[in-house]
Design a protein around this motif. Sequence first.
Motif, mmCIF file in Angstrom:
data_model
loop_
_atom_site.group_PDB
_atom_site.id
_atom_site.type_symbol
_atom_site.label_atom_id
_atom_site.label_comp_id
_atom_site.label_asym_id
_atom_site.label_seq_id
_atom_site.Cartn_x
_atom_site.Cartn_y
_atom_site.Cartn_z
ATOM 1 N N PHE A 53 0.862 -1.173 0.000
ATOM 2 C CA PHE A 53 0.000 0.000 0.000
ATOM 3 C C PHE A 53 0.901 1.226 0.000
ATOM 4 C CE2 PHE A 53 -3.541 -2.631 0.758
ATOM 5 C CZ PHE A 53 -4.702 -1.881 0.625
ATOM 6 N N ILE A 66 -3.736 3.792 -1.809
ATOM 7 C CA ILE A 66 -4.154 2.698 -2.686
ATOM 8 C C ILE A 66 -3.156 1.558 -2.520
ATOM 9 C CG2 ILE A 66 -4.413 1.945 -5.095
ATOM 10 C CD1 ILE A 66 -6.681 3.728 -4.369
ATOM 11 N N GLY A 67 -3.658 0.327 -2.595
ATOM 12 C CA GLY A 67 -2.745 -0.796 -2.496
ATOM 13 C C GLY A 67 -3.343 -2.085 -2.999
ATOM 14 N N THR A 68 -2.580 -3.137 -2.818
ATOM 15 C CA THR A 68 -2.986 -4.477 -3.199
ATOM 16 C C THR A 68 -2.871 -5.389 -1.986
ATOM 17 O OG1 THR A 68 -0.722 -4.784 -4.015
ATOM 18 C CG2 THR A 68 -2.418 -4.325 -5.644
ATOM 19 N N ASP A 78 4.630 -3.213 -8.231
ATOM 20 C CA ASP A 78 3.541 -2.905 -7.310
ATOM 21 C C ASP A 78 3.703 -1.506 -6.736
ATOM 22 O OD1 ASP A 78 1.186 -4.472 -6.422
ATOM 23 O OD2 ASP A 78 1.887 -3.911 -4.428
ATOM 24 N N ASN A 82 0.941 1.422 -7.468
ATOM 25 C CA ASN A 82 0.206 1.965 -6.328
ATOM 26 C C ASN A 82 0.566 3.421 -6.050
ATOM 27 O OD1 ASN A 82 -1.217 -0.404 -5.939
ATOM 28 N ND2 ASN A 82 0.286 -1.249 -4.521
ATOM 29 N N ASN A 85 -1.599 5.281 -8.577
ATOM 30 C CA ASN A 85 -3.014 5.169 -8.217
ATOM 31 C C ASN A 85 -3.348 5.972 -6.965
ATOM 32 O OD1 ASN A 85 -3.730 3.552 -10.393
ATOM 33 N ND2 ASN A 85 -3.252 1.657 -9.312
ATOM 34 N N ALA A 86 -2.462 5.957 -5.971
ATOM 35 C CA ALA A 86 -2.712 6.728 -4.742
ATOM 36 C C ALA A 86 -2.714 8.227 -5.021
ATOM 37 C CB ALA A 86 -1.663 6.390 -3.686
#
Length: 199
Positions: A53, A66-68, A78, A82, A85-86
């Motif tokens: 994240f 945002i994360g996975t 990743d 992220n 996206n964040a």
Amino acid sequence: MPSTEFSHEQQKLMIEIVQDSIASKLELQSKNEPIDYDSISKLSWLNKSAATFVTLSINGELRGCIGTLEARRSLLKDLQSNAVNAAFYDSRFEPVSVSEYEALCIHISVLTAPVELSVLNEKELLGYLRPGIDGLIIEERGHRATFLPQVWQQLSTPLSFLQRLKLKAGLPIDYWSEYMRFYTYQAIDVFDHDRHIRN
């Protein structure tokens, strides 16, 4: 991913990857030394699958997160995804602007694999939760939400933590169902110790 802390140099590079990803999207040039992606993409620790994240804040106020939850790609990819996206695609916020860039503070969480809890009732679930240590995922027939371990700083009791997470998942605070699924995980935290992105 390893269960131990990352080295200082590894943490520094992870922060710089996030910085660079945001700067590139804003079409800014970083004054940090350029990252040699051809070289770092060969580093074994950055090639291991990881779930992360990326949390962004300005003056202590959340600006994007945002994360996975599952490790499905390399740590490098990743972090890059992220970060973007964040900064630009968190639906709760407007996209980060050029004027905000230097004020952003970065917090990276590298997650351990989620472990499902087998519980019969809410009281049993609350007994499993370790404040300050565990992140929690709730799943319930189309509803899903998580709180990272860092959220314990604002919600310090298991009951408040769980109730707020239910609300985040779109469920009433007193909701319970045999179909609910719960998973805990922990996080390795990487901070932007300078508290600013240096442009």
